[in-house]
Design a protein around this motif. Structure first.
Motif, PDB file in Angstrom:
ATOM      1  N   PRO A 149      37.938  10.229  17.109  1.00 38.62           N
ATOM      2  CA  PRO A 149      37.488  11.358  16.274  1.00 38.62           C
ATOM      3  C   PRO A 149      38.570  11.884  15.337  1.00 38.62           C
ATOM      4  O   PRO A 149      38.257  12.420  14.274  1.00 38.62           O
ATOM      5  N   ALA A 150      39.842  11.724  15.699  1.00 39.97           N
ATOM      6  CA  ALA A 150      40.918  12.229  14.850  1.00 39.97           C
ATOM      7  C   ALA A 150      41.135  11.349  13.627  1.00 39.97           C
ATOM      8  O   ALA A 150      41.590  11.839  12.581  1.00 39.97           O
ATOM      9  N   ARG A 151      40.836  10.049  13.724  1.00 42.89           N
ATOM     10  CA  ARG A 151      41.035   9.120  12.601  1.00 42.89           C
ATOM     11  C   ARG A 151      39.842   8.164  12.528  1.00 42.89           C
ATOM     12  O   ARG A 151      39.964   6.964  12.769  1.00 42.89           O
ATOM     13  N   PRO A 152      38.679   8.683  12.160  1.00 40.95           N
ATOM     14  CA  PRO A 152      37.467   7.858  12.208  1.00 40.95           C
ATOM     15  C   PRO A 152      37.290   6.903  11.028  1.00 40.95           C
ATOM     16  O   PRO A 152      36.563   5.911  11.146  1.00 40.95           O
ATOM     17  N   HIS A 153      37.942   7.173   9.902  1.00 42.89           N
ATOM     18  CA  HIS A 153      37.726   6.371   8.698  1.00 42.89           C
ATOM     19  C   HIS A 153      38.749   5.232   8.615  1.00 42.89           C
ATOM     20  O   HIS A 153      39.740   5.205   9.342  1.00 42.89           O
ATOM     21  N   PHE A 159      42.320   6.570   9.213  1.00 38.35           N
ATOM     22  CA  PHE A 159      42.788   7.901   8.826  1.00 38.35           C
ATOM     23  C   PHE A 159      41.680   8.919   9.062  1.00 38.35           C
ATOM     24  O   PHE A 159      40.508   8.564   9.236  1.00 38.35           O
ATOM     25  N   GLY A 160      42.073  10.193   9.077  1.00 36.99           N
ATOM     26  CA  GLY A 160      41.137  11.271   9.346  1.00 36.99           C
ATOM     27  C   GLY A 160      40.818  12.087   8.117  1.00 36.99           C
ATOM     28  O   GLY A 160      41.315  11.830   7.015  1.00 36.99           O
ATOM     29  N   ASP A 161      39.991  13.104   8.308  1.00 37.79           N
ATOM     30  CA  ASP A 161      39.569  13.941   7.187  1.00 37.79           C
ATOM     31  C   ASP A 161      40.746  14.615   6.494  1.00 37.79           C
ATOM     32  O   ASP A 161      40.714  14.850   5.282  1.00 37.79           O
ATOM     33  N   ALA A 162      41.796  14.934   7.248  1.00 38.73           N
ATOM     34  CA  ALA A 162      42.949  15.606   6.652  1.00 38.73           C
ATOM     35  C   ALA A 162      43.716  14.706   5.688  1.00 38.73           C
ATOM     36  O   ALA A 162      44.568  15.180   4.948  1.00 38.73           O
ATOM     37  N   GLU A 163      43.410  13.396   5.694  1.00 36.43           N
ATOM     38  CA  GLU A 163      44.076  12.464   4.786  1.00 36.43           C
ATOM     39  C   GLU A 163      43.155  11.981   3.676  1.00 36.43           C
ATOM     40  O   GLU A 163      43.508  11.062   2.929  1.00 36.43           O
TER      41      GLU A 163
END
Length: 202
Positions: free
Chosen positions: A171-175, A184-188
């Protein structure tokens, strides 16, 4: 059940985004830099810096949702300030291409800097809140682009290298970025990226 008075959530968000934009513009006006660029001139320099390959003037017109005469006037000023160079396109002598001079590259780096006030305000966000804001911002931009309300930008959601939710187990780096071959995650999430290549139209 009584409701909290005030504008509905959609209008509240639009008002909030407008105030954030105002804060960013105020910060930029406080530091006009050595060339005292207008907002449009700064946008042109920033656009050319996003991809240092020679760009046709017509691309700038489309990217900034402007008109050819308006862009031509701004480009003439940038040429006089020696921030931009213009030459005939090697592939089509009827077209001209624009590139940044070394001074233009330096000014672009200055323009992309965040004012201390805005940087401090953003740093107050918790990591999850920052990720949520990036996710929401890119979603809104994508919707506006799909509706042809704004030009297409070089962001993850329109890139052929973007594989959303490729790693549901994390969940922290789903993409996944296929260009970097990295999760990577939403914050990136990138709102602009020099490695962007447009995804095929569905």
């Amino acid at each position: 059940m009584p409701s909290v008075p005030g504008l509905p959530p959609t209008e509240q968000l639009v008002t909030g985004l407008a105030r954030l934009g105002q804060a960013i513009r105020i910060g930029a006006r406080r530091d006009p830099g050595p060339y005292a660029l207008s907002e449009l001139q700064g946008d042109i320099v920033s656009f050319l810096a996003g991809d240092l390959r020679p760009r046709r003037q017509s691309e700038v017109v489309r990217a900034l949702a402007s008109t050819a005469p308006t862009i031509s006037d701004a480009v003439r000023t940038l040429l006089a300030k020696e921030l931009v160079e213009r030459e005939r396109d090697a592939l089509d002598s009827r077209a001209v291409v624009l590139t940044l001079t070394p001074a233009g590259v330096a000014e672009a780096e200055r323009l992309t800097g965040v004012s201390p006030d805005v940087r401090a305000a953003i740093s107050a966000l918790a990591p999850d809140d920052l990720a949520a804001m990036l996710r929401g911002t890119t979603t809104i931009i994508r919707e506006l682009q799909d509706r042809r309300a704004i030009p297409v930008t070089r962001m993850c959601l329109t890139c052929r290298f973007f594989a959303p939710d490729a790693h549901p187990e994390d969940p922290a780096r789903p993409h996944h970025c296929l260009f970097a071959d990295a999760p990577f995650g939403d914050a990136e999430l990138r709102v602009t990226c020099s490695d962007h290549e447009p995804a095929p139209t569905p």
